[in-house]
Design a protein around this motif. Structure first.
Motif, PDB file in Angstrom:
ATOM      1  N   ALA A  26       0.832  -1.203   0.000  1.00  0.00           N
ATOM      2  CA  ALA A  26       0.000   0.000   0.000  1.00  0.00           C
ATOM      3  C   ALA A  26       0.868   1.254   0.000  1.00  0.00           C
ATOM      4  O   ALA A  26       0.555   2.247  -0.688  1.00  0.00           O
ATOM      5  N   GLU A  27       1.954   1.220   0.768  1.00  0.00           N
ATOM      6  CA  GLU A  27       2.866   2.368   0.805  1.00  0.00           C
ATOM      7  C   GLU A  27       3.516   2.583  -0.558  1.00  0.00           C
ATOM      8  O   GLU A  27       3.668   3.735  -1.014  1.00  0.00           O
ATOM      9  N   ALA A  28       3.905   1.507  -1.214  1.00  0.00           N
ATOM     10  CA  ALA A  28       4.508   1.625  -2.540  1.00  0.00           C
ATOM     11  C   ALA A  28       3.546   2.276  -3.525  1.00  0.00           C
ATOM     12  O   ALA A  28       3.925   3.147  -4.319  1.00  0.00           O
ATOM     13  N   ASP A  29       2.289   1.867  -3.475  1.00  0.00           N
ATOM     14  CA  ASP A  29       1.294   2.395  -4.405  1.00  0.00           C
ATOM     15  C   ASP A  29       1.120   3.908  -4.244  1.00  0.00           C
ATOM     16  O   ASP A  29       1.183   4.659  -5.224  1.00  0.00           O
ATOM     17  N   VAL A  30       0.899   4.371  -3.005  1.00  0.00           N
ATOM     18  CA  VAL A  30       0.651   5.810  -2.823  1.00  0.00           C
ATOM     19  C   VAL A  30       1.931   6.619  -2.957  1.00  0.00           C
ATOM     20  O   VAL A  30       1.887   7.798  -3.316  1.00  0.00           O
ATOM     21  N   MET A  31       3.069   6.004  -2.681  1.00  0.00           N
ATOM     22  CA  MET A  31       4.335   6.711  -2.831  1.00  0.00           C
ATOM     23  C   MET A  31       4.560   7.111  -4.286  1.00  0.00           C
ATOM     24  O   MET A  31       5.029   8.219  -4.574  1.00  0.00           O
ATOM     25  N   ILE A  32       4.234   6.214  -5.220  1.00  0.00           N
ATOM     26  CA  ILE A  32       4.444   6.529  -6.632  1.00  0.00           C
ATOM     27  C   ILE A  32       3.252   7.268  -7.212  1.00  0.00           C
ATOM     28  O   ILE A  32       3.401   8.353  -7.800  1.00  0.00           O
ATOM     29  N   ARG A  33       2.063   6.753  -7.051  1.00  0.00           N
ATOM     30  CA  ARG A  33       0.889   7.368  -7.684  1.00  0.00           C
ATOM     31  C   ARG A  33       0.620   8.774  -7.163  1.00  0.00           C
ATOM     32  O   ARG A  33       0.332   9.696  -7.927  1.00  0.00           O
ATOM     33  N   ASP A  34       0.689   8.959  -5.848  1.00  0.00           N
ATOM     34  CA  ASP A  34       0.315  10.231  -5.227  1.00  0.00           C
ATOM     35  C   ASP A  34       1.507  11.002  -4.675  1.00  0.00           C
ATOM     36  O   ASP A  34       1.336  12.074  -4.110  1.00  0.00           O
ATOM     37  N   SER A  35       2.703  10.440  -4.819  1.00  0.00           N
ATOM     38  CA  SER A  35       3.928  11.039  -4.281  1.00  0.00           C
ATOM     39  C   SER A  35       3.828  11.266  -2.775  1.00  0.00           C
ATOM     40  O   SER A  35       4.275  12.287  -2.248  1.00  0.00           O
ATOM     41  N   ASP A  36       3.276  10.287  -2.075  1.00  0.00           N
ATOM     42  CA  ASP A  36       3.064  10.401  -0.631  1.00  0.00           C
ATOM     43  C   ASP A  36       4.401  10.330   0.112  1.00  0.00           C
ATOM     44  O   ASP A  36       5.153   9.354  -0.010  1.00  0.00           O
TER      45      ASP A  36
ATOM     46  N   PRO B 107      18.725  -6.655 -12.579  1.00  0.00           N
ATOM     47  CA  PRO B 107      18.495  -7.330 -11.292  1.00  0.00           C
ATOM     48  C   PRO B 107      17.030  -7.408 -10.908  1.00  0.00           C
ATOM     49  O   PRO B 107      16.643  -8.250 -10.093  1.00  0.00           O
ATOM     50  N   LEU B 108      16.195  -6.532 -11.480  1.00  0.00           N
ATOM     51  CA  LEU B 108      14.765  -6.557 -11.161  1.00  0.00           C
ATOM     52  C   LEU B 108      14.079  -7.664 -11.958  1.00  0.00           C
ATOM     53  O   LEU B 108      14.269  -7.778 -13.172  1.00  0.00           O
ATOM     54  N   ASP B 109      13.267  -8.476 -11.292  1.00  0.00           N
ATOM     55  CA  ASP B 109      12.543  -9.512 -12.021  1.00  0.00           C
ATOM     56  C   ASP B 109      11.369  -8.884 -12.777  1.00  0.00           C
ATOM     57  O   ASP B 109      11.038  -7.704 -12.616  1.00  0.00           O
ATOM     58  N   THR B 110      10.749  -9.686 -13.629  1.00  0.00           N
ATOM     59  CA  THR B 110       9.686  -9.173 -14.485  1.00  0.00           C
ATOM     60  C   THR B 110       8.536  -8.586 -13.681  1.00  0.00           C
ATOM     61  O   THR B 110       7.991  -7.526 -14.016  1.00  0.00           O
ATOM     62  N   ALA B 111       8.154  -9.252 -12.604  1.00  0.00           N
ATOM     63  CA  ALA B 111       7.046  -8.757 -11.786  1.00  0.00           C
ATOM     64  C   ALA B 111       7.372  -7.398 -11.179  1.00  0.00           C
ATOM     65  O   ALA B 111       6.513  -6.501 -11.138  1.00  0.00           O
ATOM     66  N   SER B 112       8.610  -7.220 -10.728  1.00  0.00           N
ATOM     67  CA  SER B 112       9.013  -5.940 -10.134  1.00  0.00           C
ATOM     68  C   SER B 112       9.016  -4.841 -11.181  1.00  0.00           C
ATOM     69  O   SER B 112       8.543  -3.719 -10.938  1.00  0.00           O
ATOM     70  N   ARG B 113       9.546  -5.144 -12.358  1.00  0.00           N
ATOM     71  CA  ARG B 113       9.583  -4.147 -13.424  1.00  0.00           C
ATOM     72  C   ARG B 113       8.171  -3.750 -13.833  1.00  0.00           C
ATOM     73  O   ARG B 113       7.875  -2.553 -14.029  1.00  0.00           O
ATOM     74  N   ASN B 114       7.302  -4.728 -13.954  1.00  0.00           N
ATOM     75  CA  ASN B 114       5.920  -4.426 -14.332  1.00  0.00           C
ATOM     76  C   ASN B 114       5.229  -3.579 -13.269  1.00  0.00           C
ATOM     77  O   ASN B 114       4.449  -2.672 -13.596  1.00  0.00           O
ATOM     78  N   ARG B 115       5.508  -3.888 -12.021  1.00  0.00           N
ATOM     79  CA  ARG B 115       4.861  -3.135 -10.940  1.00  0.00           C
ATOM     80  C   ARG B 115       5.287  -1.668 -10.970  1.00  0.00           C
ATOM     81  O   ARG B 115       4.451  -0.768 -10.888  1.00  0.00           O
ATOM     82  N   ILE B 116       6.582  -1.430 -11.081  1.00  0.00           N
ATOM     83  CA  ILE B 116       7.068  -0.046 -11.114  1.00  0.00           C
ATOM     84  C   ILE B 116       6.520   0.674 -12.337  1.00  0.00           C
ATOM     85  O   ILE B 116       6.024   1.806 -12.249  1.00  0.00           O
ATOM     86  N   GLY B 117       6.610   0.033 -13.498  1.00  0.00           N
ATOM     87  CA  GLY B 117       6.142   0.669 -14.725  1.00  0.00           C
ATOM     88  C   GLY B 117       4.664   0.978 -14.697  1.00  0.00           C
ATOM     89  O   GLY B 117       4.223   2.051 -15.154  1.00  0.00           O
ATOM     90  N   THR B 118       3.874   0.071 -14.148  1.00  0.00           N
ATOM     91  CA  THR B 118       2.432   0.295 -14.066  1.00  0.00           C
ATOM     92  C   THR B 118       2.113   1.472 -13.158  1.00  0.00           C
ATOM     93  O   THR B 118       1.300   2.350 -13.501  1.00  0.00           O
ATOM     94  N   LEU B 119       2.744   1.522 -11.996  1.00  0.00           N
ATOM     95  CA  LEU B 119       2.492   2.637 -11.075  1.00  0.00           C
ATOM     96  C   LEU B 119       2.896   3.970 -11.708  1.00  0.00           C
ATOM     97  O   LEU B 119       2.200   4.980 -11.536  1.00  0.00           O
ATOM     98  N   MET B 120       3.993   4.000 -12.451  1.00  0.00           N
ATOM     99  CA  MET B 120       4.440   5.240 -13.089  1.00  0.00           C
ATOM    100  C   MET B 120       3.512   5.668 -14.220  1.00  0.00           C
ATOM    101  O   MET B 120       3.546   6.835 -14.638  1.00  0.00           O
ATOM    102  N   SER B 121       2.691   4.758 -14.709  1.00  0.00           N
ATOM    103  CA  SER B 121       1.715   5.116 -15.744  1.00  0.00           C
ATOM    104  C   SER B 121       0.370   5.501 -15.143  1.00  0.00           C
ATOM    105  O   SER B 121      -0.555   5.859 -15.875  1.00  0.00           O
ATOM    106  N   GLU B 122       0.265   5.422 -13.814  1.00  0.00           N
ATOM    107  CA  GLU B 122      -0.991   5.731 -13.128  1.00  0.00           C
ATOM    108  C   GLU B 122      -0.837   6.922 -12.180  1.00  0.00           C
ATOM    109  O   GLU B 122      -1.564   7.050 -11.192  1.00  0.00           O
ATOM    110  N   ILE B 123       0.083   7.810 -12.508  1.00  0.00           N
ATOM    111  CA  ILE B 123       0.331   8.990 -11.677  1.00  0.00           C
ATOM    112  C   ILE B 123      -0.940   9.844 -11.571  1.00  0.00           C
ATOM    113  O   ILE B 123      -1.702   9.970 -12.536  1.00  0.00           O
ATOM    114  N   ALA B 124      -1.159  10.422 -10.396  1.00  0.00           N
ATOM    115  CA  ALA B 124      -2.297  11.316 -10.197  1.00  0.00           C
ATOM    116  C   ALA B 124      -2.336  12.371 -11.300  1.00  0.00           C
ATOM    117  O   ALA B 124      -1.304  12.911 -11.701  1.00  0.00           O
TER     118      ALA B 124
END
Length: 267
Positions: free
Chosen positions: A101-111, A172-189
Protein backbone atom coordinates in the motif's frame (compact mmCIF):
# COMPACT_ATOMS: atom_id res chain seq x y z
CA UNK A 1 7.45 18.77 3.22
CA UNK A 2 9.39 17.67 0.16
CA UNK A 3 6.35 17.85 -2.09
CA UNK A 4 3.92 20.71 -1.79
CA UNK A 5 0.23 19.89 -1.69
CA UNK A 6 -1.66 18.64 -4.73
CA UNK A 7 -3.61 21.87 -4.75
CA UNK A 8 -0.42 23.78 -5.48
CA UNK A 9 0.24 21.60 -8.48
CA UNK A 10 -3.29 22.16 -9.73
CA UNK A 11 -2.94 25.90 -9.24
CA UNK A 12 0.03 26.11 -11.58
CA UNK A 13 -1.33 23.71 -14.18
CA UNK A 14 -2.63 26.54 -16.35
CA UNK A 15 0.88 28.00 -16.54
CA UNK A 16 2.45 24.93 -18.07
CA UNK A 17 1.52 25.47 -21.69
CA UNK A 18 4.16 27.01 -23.93
CA UNK A 19 5.70 26.52 -27.30
CA UNK A 20 8.77 24.34 -27.50
CA UNK A 21 11.99 26.21 -28.31
CA UNK A 22 13.89 25.51 -31.48
CA UNK A 23 15.77 22.23 -31.29
CA UNK A 24 19.53 21.99 -31.17
CA UNK A 25 21.21 20.96 -34.37
CA UNK A 26 21.30 17.18 -34.61
CA UNK A 27 25.08 17.09 -34.87
CA UNK A 28 25.82 19.50 -32.06
CA UNK A 29 28.03 18.65 -29.13
CA UNK A 30 25.86 20.77 -26.90
CA UNK A 31 27.62 22.16 -23.86
CA UNK A 32 25.91 23.34 -20.68
CA UNK A 33 25.68 26.98 -21.78
CA UNK A 34 24.27 26.05 -25.20
CA UNK A 35 21.45 23.95 -23.79
CA UNK A 36 20.55 26.50 -21.13
CA UNK A 37 20.35 29.18 -23.83
CA UNK A 38 18.21 27.10 -26.19
CA UNK A 39 15.68 26.25 -23.46
CA UNK A 40 15.73 29.81 -22.10
CA UNK A 41 16.81 28.88 -18.59
CA UNK A 42 16.72 31.88 -16.21
CA UNK A 43 20.03 33.14 -14.85
CA UNK A 44 19.96 31.19 -11.59
CA UNK A 45 18.50 27.97 -13.00
CA UNK A 46 20.45 24.88 -14.06
CA UNK A 47 19.00 22.16 -16.25
CA UNK A 48 20.24 18.88 -17.70
CA UNK A 49 18.37 16.39 -19.88
CA UNK A 50 19.27 12.85 -20.91
CA UNK A 51 17.48 10.81 -23.57
CA UNK A 52 17.88 7.17 -24.60
CA UNK A 53 16.08 5.85 -27.70
CA UNK A 54 15.07 2.31 -26.77
CA UNK A 55 14.43 1.54 -30.43
CA UNK A 56 17.79 2.86 -31.59
CA UNK A 57 21.18 1.21 -31.75
CA UNK A 58 22.91 3.26 -29.06
CA UNK A 59 23.37 1.95 -25.55
CA UNK A 60 24.23 5.30 -23.94
CA UNK A 61 21.90 8.28 -23.58
CA UNK A 62 22.38 11.59 -25.30
CA UNK A 63 23.03 14.12 -22.53
CA UNK A 64 22.12 17.79 -23.01
CA UNK A 65 23.92 20.11 -20.63
CA UNK A 66 26.29 19.31 -17.79
CA UNK A 67 25.64 15.85 -16.29
CA UNK A 68 26.29 17.16 -12.79
CA UNK A 69 24.57 16.08 -9.55
CA UNK A 70 21.19 17.53 -8.56
CA UNK A 71 18.89 16.94 -5.60
CA UNK A 72 16.36 14.27 -6.50
CA UNK A 73 13.34 15.52 -4.55
CA UNK A 74 10.60 12.92 -5.12
CA UNK A 75 11.95 11.23 -8.24
CA UNK A 76 14.00 9.16 -5.77
CA UNK A 77 10.78 7.34 -4.90
CA UNK A 78 11.23 5.18 -8.01
CA UNK A 79 14.69 4.23 -6.76
CA UNK A 80 13.34 3.55 -3.26
CA UNK A 81 10.71 1.19 -4.67
CA UNK A 82 13.26 -0.62 -6.82
CA UNK A 83 15.48 -1.06 -3.76
CA UNK A 84 12.52 -2.27 -1.67
CA UNK A 85 11.56 -4.87 -4.27
CA UNK A 86 15.16 -6.11 -4.46
CA UNK A 87 15.31 -6.25 -0.66
CA UNK A 88 12.12 -8.30 -0.46
CA UNK A 89 13.26 -10.71 -3.16
CA UNK A 90 16.63 -11.16 -1.42
CA UNK A 91 14.67 -12.28 1.64
CA UNK A 92 12.48 -14.57 -0.49
CA UNK A 93 9.27 -12.79 0.30
CA UNK A 94 6.67 -10.55 -1.27
CA UNK A 95 5.97 -7.06 -0.01
CA UNK A 96 3.71 -7.06 3.03
CA UNK A 97 0.22 -5.63 2.64
CA UNK A 98 1.37 -2.44 4.33
CA UNK A 99 4.52 -2.14 2.19
CA UNK A 100 2.46 -2.73 -0.92
CA UNK A 101 0.00 0.00 0.00
CA UNK A 102 2.87 2.37 0.80
CA UNK A 103 4.51 1.63 -2.54
CA UNK A 104 1.29 2.40 -4.41
CA UNK A 105 0.65 5.81 -2.82
CA UNK A 106 4.34 6.71 -2.83
CA UNK A 107 4.44 6.53 -6.63
CA UNK A 108 0.89 7.37 -7.68
CA UNK A 109 0.32 10.23 -5.23
CA UNK A 110 3.93 11.04 -4.28
CA UNK A 111 3.06 10.40 -0.63
CA UNK A 112 5.96 11.44 1.61
CA UNK A 113 4.94 9.46 4.70
CA UNK A 114 4.94 6.26 2.68
CA UNK A 115 8.33 7.16 1.17
CA UNK A 116 9.81 7.69 4.64
CA UNK A 117 8.53 4.29 5.81
CA UNK A 118 10.03 2.48 2.81
CA UNK A 119 13.26 4.51 3.04
CA UNK A 120 13.68 3.18 6.57
CA UNK A 121 12.75 -0.34 5.46
CA UNK A 122 15.56 -0.42 2.88
CA UNK A 123 18.12 0.89 5.38
CA UNK A 124 18.12 4.54 4.29
CA UNK A 125 21.07 5.77 2.21
CA UNK A 126 23.30 2.68 2.65
CA UNK A 127 20.45 0.43 1.54
CA UNK A 128 19.70 2.62 -1.47
CA UNK A 129 23.34 2.74 -2.50
CA UNK A 130 23.72 -1.02 -2.14
CA UNK A 131 20.75 -1.55 -4.44
CA UNK A 132 22.07 1.04 -6.88
CA UNK A 133 25.33 -0.81 -7.29
CA UNK A 134 23.30 -3.76 -8.55
CA UNK A 135 21.14 -1.54 -10.74
CA UNK A 136 24.17 0.05 -12.40
CA UNK A 137 23.90 3.54 -10.94
CA UNK A 138 27.33 5.09 -10.40
CA UNK A 139 26.68 8.73 -9.45
CA UNK A 140 23.84 8.67 -6.93
CA UNK A 141 24.38 9.37 -3.23
CA UNK A 142 21.59 8.81 -0.72
CA UNK A 143 20.37 11.72 1.36
CA UNK A 144 21.49 12.09 5.00
CA UNK A 145 19.44 10.42 7.72
CA UNK A 146 15.77 10.53 6.87
CA UNK A 147 16.17 13.18 4.17
CA UNK A 148 15.61 10.94 1.16
CA UNK A 149 14.67 13.94 -1.00
CA UNK A 150 18.22 15.28 -0.67
CA UNK A 151 19.63 12.24 -2.46
CA UNK A 152 21.97 13.50 -5.17
CA UNK A 153 21.89 12.07 -8.68
CA UNK A 154 22.69 12.80 -12.32
CA UNK A 155 20.51 12.63 -15.41
CA UNK A 156 22.73 9.85 -16.74
CA UNK A 157 22.19 7.79 -13.60
CA UNK A 158 18.44 8.26 -13.82
CA UNK A 159 18.53 6.79 -17.33
CA UNK A 160 20.38 3.78 -15.88
CA UNK A 161 17.60 3.38 -13.31
CA UNK A 162 14.91 3.70 -15.97
CA UNK A 163 16.71 1.16 -18.15
CA UNK A 164 16.60 -1.33 -15.27
CA UNK A 165 12.81 -0.88 -15.23
CA UNK A 166 11.91 -0.38 -18.90
CA UNK A 167 14.90 -1.67 -20.88
CA UNK A 168 15.05 -4.93 -22.78
CA UNK A 169 18.38 -6.19 -21.46
CA UNK A 170 19.16 -8.15 -18.29
CA UNK A 171 18.44 -6.40 -15.01
CA UNK A 172 18.49 -7.33 -11.29
CA UNK A 173 14.77 -6.56 -11.16
CA UNK A 174 12.54 -9.51 -12.02
CA UNK A 175 9.69 -9.17 -14.48
CA UNK A 176 7.05 -8.76 -11.79
CA UNK A 177 9.01 -5.94 -10.13
CA UNK A 178 9.58 -4.15 -13.42
CA UNK A 179 5.92 -4.43 -14.33
CA UNK A 180 4.86 -3.13 -10.94
CA UNK A 181 7.07 -0.05 -11.11
CA UNK A 182 6.14 0.67 -14.73
CA UNK A 183 2.43 0.30 -14.07
CA UNK A 184 2.49 2.64 -11.08
CA UNK A 185 4.44 5.24 -13.09
CA UNK A 186 1.72 5.12 -15.74
CA UNK A 187 -0.99 5.73 -13.13
CA UNK A 188 0.33 8.99 -11.68
CA UNK A 189 -2.30 11.32 -10.20
CA UNK A 190 -3.69 13.53 -12.96
CA UNK A 191 -2.45 16.79 -11.47
CA UNK A 192 1.09 15.36 -11.32
CA UNK A 193 1.24 14.22 -14.95
CA UNK A 194 3.38 17.12 -16.16
CA UNK A 195 7.09 16.88 -17.02
CA UNK A 196 8.48 14.38 -19.50
CA UNK A 197 4.94 13.65 -20.71
CA UNK A 198 5.13 17.02 -22.54
CA UNK A 199 7.15 15.32 -25.30
CA UNK A 200 4.90 12.26 -25.62
CA UNK A 201 2.44 11.83 -28.46
CA UNK A 202 0.90 8.70 -26.98
CA UNK A 203 1.89 6.63 -23.94
CA UNK A 204 4.02 7.67 -20.99
CA UNK A 205 5.05 6.57 -17.50
CA UNK A 206 6.72 9.07 -15.19
CA UNK A 207 7.63 10.33 -11.74
CA UNK A 208 8.14 13.98 -10.88
CA UNK A 209 9.88 15.72 -8.01
CA UNK A 210 9.52 19.24 -6.64
CA UNK A 211 11.20 20.81 -3.64
CA UNK A 212 11.58 24.40 -2.47
CA UNK A 213 14.91 24.94 -0.71
CA UNK A 214 14.37 26.90 2.49
CA UNK A 215 17.74 28.65 2.39
CA UNK A 216 17.18 30.19 -1.04
CA UNK A 217 13.42 29.87 -1.72
CA UNK A 218 14.45 28.41 -5.09
CA UNK A 219 12.93 25.24 -6.49
CA UNK A 220 14.31 21.88 -7.58
CA UNK A 221 12.03 20.52 -10.33
CA UNK A 222 12.72 17.11 -11.88
CA UNK A 223 10.95 14.60 -14.13
CA UNK A 224 11.91 11.10 -15.25
CA UNK A 225 10.13 8.45 -17.27
CA UNK A 226 9.41 6.54 -20.44
CA UNK A 227 7.54 8.18 -23.31
CA UNK A 228 6.44 7.30 -26.83
CA UNK A 229 7.05 9.89 -29.56
CA UNK A 230 7.14 9.47 -33.31
CA UNK A 231 6.71 5.73 -32.94
CA UNK A 232 9.85 5.39 -30.79
CA UNK A 233 10.12 4.66 -27.10
CA UNK A 234 12.41 6.94 -25.12
CA UNK A 235 13.75 7.00 -21.60
CA UNK A 236 14.03 10.61 -20.47
CA UNK A 237 15.38 12.37 -17.39
CA UNK A 238 15.30 16.13 -16.88
CA UNK A 239 16.80 17.64 -13.73
CA UNK A 240 16.75 21.30 -12.77
CA UNK A 241 17.36 23.59 -9.82
CA UNK A 242 17.54 27.30 -9.05
CA UNK A 243 14.00 27.94 -10.31
CA UNK A 244 12.24 31.03 -8.97
CA UNK A 245 8.92 29.19 -8.59
CA UNK A 246 7.43 25.77 -9.12
CA UNK A 247 5.61 27.00 -12.23
CA UNK A 248 8.86 28.37 -13.68
CA UNK A 249 10.59 25.06 -13.02
CA UNK A 250 7.83 22.97 -14.59
CA UNK A 251 7.88 25.18 -17.68
CA UNK A 252 11.68 24.88 -17.91
CA UNK A 253 11.56 21.09 -17.56
CA UNK A 254 8.90 20.82 -20.25
CA UNK A 255 10.83 23.08 -22.64
CA UNK A 256 13.93 20.99 -21.97
CA UNK A 257 12.23 17.64 -22.60
CA UNK A 258 10.62 18.83 -25.83
CA UNK A 259 13.94 20.17 -27.08
CA UNK A 260 15.98 17.13 -26.07
CA UNK A 261 13.57 14.56 -27.50
CA UNK A 262 13.12 16.55 -30.72
CA UNK A 263 16.88 16.81 -31.16
CA UNK A 264 17.37 13.11 -30.42
CA UNK A 265 14.67 12.24 -32.97
CA UNK A 266 16.37 14.43 -35.57
CA UNK A 267 19.73 12.78 -34.87
Amino acid sequence: MLNRSLSLVAAVATLLVGAAPAALAADTGSGPADFRTVVAAPDRARVTAAVLDLDGTGREPVVYGDDAPYDTASIVKVDILAAMLLHARDHRRALTARESAEADVMIRDSDNTAATALWRAIGEAPGLESANKRLGLTSTQGGPGGLWGLTRTTAGDQIRLLRAVFGTGPTPLDTASRNRIGTLMSEIATDQSWGVSAAADSGWALKNGWLMRTKTDLWDINSIGRITSGGHHYLVAVLSDGNASMADGVNLVERAVRTAVSDTEAG
